[in-house]
Design an enzyme around this catalytic site. Structure first.
Site, PDB file in Angstrom:
ATOM      1  N   HIS A 184       0.828  -1.199   0.000  1.00  0.00           N
ATOM      2  CA  HIS A 184       0.000   0.000   0.000  1.00  0.00           C
ATOM      3  C   HIS A 184       0.864   1.250   0.000  1.00  0.00           C
ATOM      4  O   HIS A 184       0.505   2.273  -0.593  1.00  0.00           O
ATOM      5  CB  HIS A 184      -0.912   0.000   1.233  1.00  0.00           C
ATOM      6  CG  HIS A 184      -2.322  -0.372   0.922  1.00  0.00           C
ATOM      7  ND1 HIS A 184      -3.145  -0.998   1.824  1.00  0.00           N
ATOM      8  CD2 HIS A 184      -3.070  -0.209  -0.197  1.00  0.00           C
ATOM      9  CE1 HIS A 184      -4.333  -1.194   1.273  1.00  0.00           C
ATOM     10  NE2 HIS A 184      -4.297  -0.733   0.053  1.00  0.00           N
ATOM     11  N   CYS A 471      -4.789  -8.581 -12.803  1.00  0.00           N
ATOM     12  CA  CYS A 471      -5.345  -8.205 -11.509  1.00  0.00           C
ATOM     13  C   CYS A 471      -4.292  -8.182 -10.412  1.00  0.00           C
ATOM     14  O   CYS A 471      -4.603  -7.960  -9.248  1.00  0.00           O
ATOM     15  CB  CYS A 471      -6.497  -9.125 -11.103  1.00  0.00           C
ATOM     16  SG  CYS A 471      -6.036 -10.865 -10.943  1.00  0.00           S
TER      17      CYS A 471
END
Length: 533
Positions: A184, A471
């Site tokens: 992240h 993905c």
């Protein structure tokens, strides 16, 4: 002394060094509370206060930062964490701070055992844990200190909520000892336009007033603390439609693993869901969830995308991702053992019940459903899964391409399925024999590696007009998105925070430019790596 890590957000800057405080120490298990019920009651109050504070911060910002803060606030208010901690107070007479610590540790252990994306979310749980514990102790939570002048932030790792709240005018660069190109921190740094280097071993030990950071080369060196930074460009804007400058459509979808993720993705403008990880429904279950329980859990995730395409991945579990109700025994190399679709070969009823629940949730929410299986190695396995999915009433069926064998046999797989989605995170692990959780080999998991790109191109060439998605977090890198499109990828699915940056970059290029970039990228990088053909 220059250190090397993995550059995850480009830019060259220098400035004074500011170290982010480490996690809170483990709270004491004594003294025993005199009133256990009252002590347990403190936990819900502290969790609510943390969730409210995060929600208030979310309302004060917009875009990527808002979606991340909202997701963290939802995690803080998760009744499962509160209930587990309260049980530890009442059952083991623990003080509330220690109970929260241990309850969160159980969740983190389960996530880390699940691997991949879910393992990376363990850092998020640690952040929520520290915030609740700090509220209970009446101390300031660890995290980014208040900055009064432009600085280079250095940390062991950064929680998403900390990264989302950073001011790009004050944060010149981010450097972490841990993390990887799919973390992240990496995604948010790119979204904020902040140069960043992760997996930079030894950076916390550098004793210098400042640091010089090259987010493109992945290098960090001591500096005198003088600020040297070019002017930053404006944050990207995206209108919510994935297309190139010439109108060529590239669907921009979201990776989600919970209802909170889905809400954040919808708010960020995702055109649908490209990867719905269903493991969340099973992680804390002592027994297999019933079809009704699964249906309700899936519907909560799918509901924000009524009328839009969603791709649901069936259970990805195994001895490397253990579940309490699914004992697999020990294996000498779990990452290469019975996992993903392989679990269903001996337990087809488990898959059939999940497919039935997925189909029912899709009918209830009105989404355009597709399902895909993880860890498929051969065309025969793909056909076996496709038959069972279609028997459950699911019309559109695909598989994940995350094993090199599947990429090499993609043409045969396309004969029995309607689409494929490349899971570049696991595919890179298997191609380079490099654990994506290990900082020492993080550079091998860089999605720009030519061997990985060549496999992507091979799969797209074999598709013969059928859809090919990506993905993995390769899709979150704006500099790589045109290359993937040039190789033939038709959709990109990533975390909500990366959508705007990827969408804005694609809008600036046409299809021919993408193809030129992909050829140039492969040739140039392949020669440098000694892989030119």
């Amino acid at each position: 002394m220059q250190l090397s890590g993995v550059g995850v957000s480009p830019g060259r800057v220098a400035g004074p060094r500011v170290v982010v405080a480490a996690d809170l120490p483990k709270p004491a298990s004594e003294p025993v509370p005199s009133d256990l019920a009252a002590e347990a009651g403190k936990i819900g109050q502290a969790a609510a206060a943390v969730a409210t504070a995060l929600s208030d911060r979310a309302r004060s910002v917009s875009g990527d930062a808002r979606s991340v803060l909202e997701t963290t606030a939802a995690m803080a208010s998760d009744p499962a964490l509160t209930a587990s901690a309260e049980k530890l107070v009442l059952g083991r007479s623990l003080p509330a701070p220690r109970a929260v610590w241990e309850a969160a540790g159980e969740f983190m252990t389960a996530l880390q055992a699940a691997g991949g994306y879910l393992a990376e979310r363990a850092r998020d749980v640690a952040d929520v844990r520290d915030r609740i514990v700090a509220a209970l102790l009446g101390v300031a939570p660890p995290g980014v200190p208040e900055l009064t002048s432009p600085s280079v932030l250095v940390a062991r790792d950064l929680a998403p909520a900390d990264t989302a709240g950073l001011d790009p005018d004050l944060v010149l660069a981010l450097v972490t000892e841990e993390g990887g190109p799919t973390s992240h921190t990496a995604i948010l740094a790119r979204a904020l336009g902040i140069p960043a280097v992760v997996a930079c071993a030894g950076v916390l030990g550098l004793d210098s007033p400042g640091l010089a950071v090259d987010g493109s080369a992945g290098t960090v060196a001591p500096a005198d603390g003088t600020v040297r930074a070019p002017a930053r460009t404006a944050r990207p804007e995206w209108d919510g439609v994935g297309r190139l400058a010439d109108g060529h459509r590239v669907k921009l979808l979201a990776n989600v693993g919970s209802a909170a993720d889905a809400s954040a993705a919808a708010a960020a403008g995702a055109e649908g869901i490209g990867l719905f990880r269903t493991e969340f429904c099973y992680l804390s279950a002592a027994s297999e969830p019933t079809e009704a329980e699964q249906r309700a859990a899936y519907a909560a995730v799918l509901s924000p995308f009524a009328g839009k395409p969603v791709v649901v991945r069936t259970l990805d579990a195994g001895s490397d991702k253990p579940l309490a109700f699914l004992p697999m025994g020990e294996e000498p190399n779990p990452a290469l053992g019975v996992r993903g679709l392989r679990v269903a070969f001996d337990r087809p009823e488990l898959l059939d019940r999940q497919l039935s629940a997925i189909a029912a949730a899709a009918a209830e929410t009105g989404v355009e459903l597709s399902v895909m299986a993880p860890m498929v190695a051969t065309a025969a396995e793909a056909a076996w899964f496709a038959d069972r999915a279609r028997a459950a009433g699911i019309a559109r069926v695909g598989v994940m391409i995350e094993i090199p064998a599947a990429a090499l046999c993609a043409a045969s797989i396309f004969e029995v399925v309607d689409f494929v989605s490349l899971g570049t995170n696991d595919l890179a692990q298997y191609v380079f024999a490099a654990d994506r959780q290990l900082g020492a080999v993080a550079a091998l998991n860089d999605p720009h590696q030519p061997a990985l790109l060549r496999l992507v191109g091979m799969v797209a060439e074999a598709a013969a007009g059928k859809p090919v998605g990506v993905c993995g977090e390769a899709a979150a890198d704006p500099s790589l998105a045109p290359v993937l499109v040039g190789l033939g990828v038709t959709s990109l699915s990533t975390n909500a925070v990366a959508l705007a940056g990827v969408g804005a970059v694609l809008r600036e290029v046409d299809l021919e430019t993408c193809r030129v970039r992909s050829r140039r990228d492969l040739r140039g990088r392949a020669r440098a790596a000694g892989l030119a053909g």
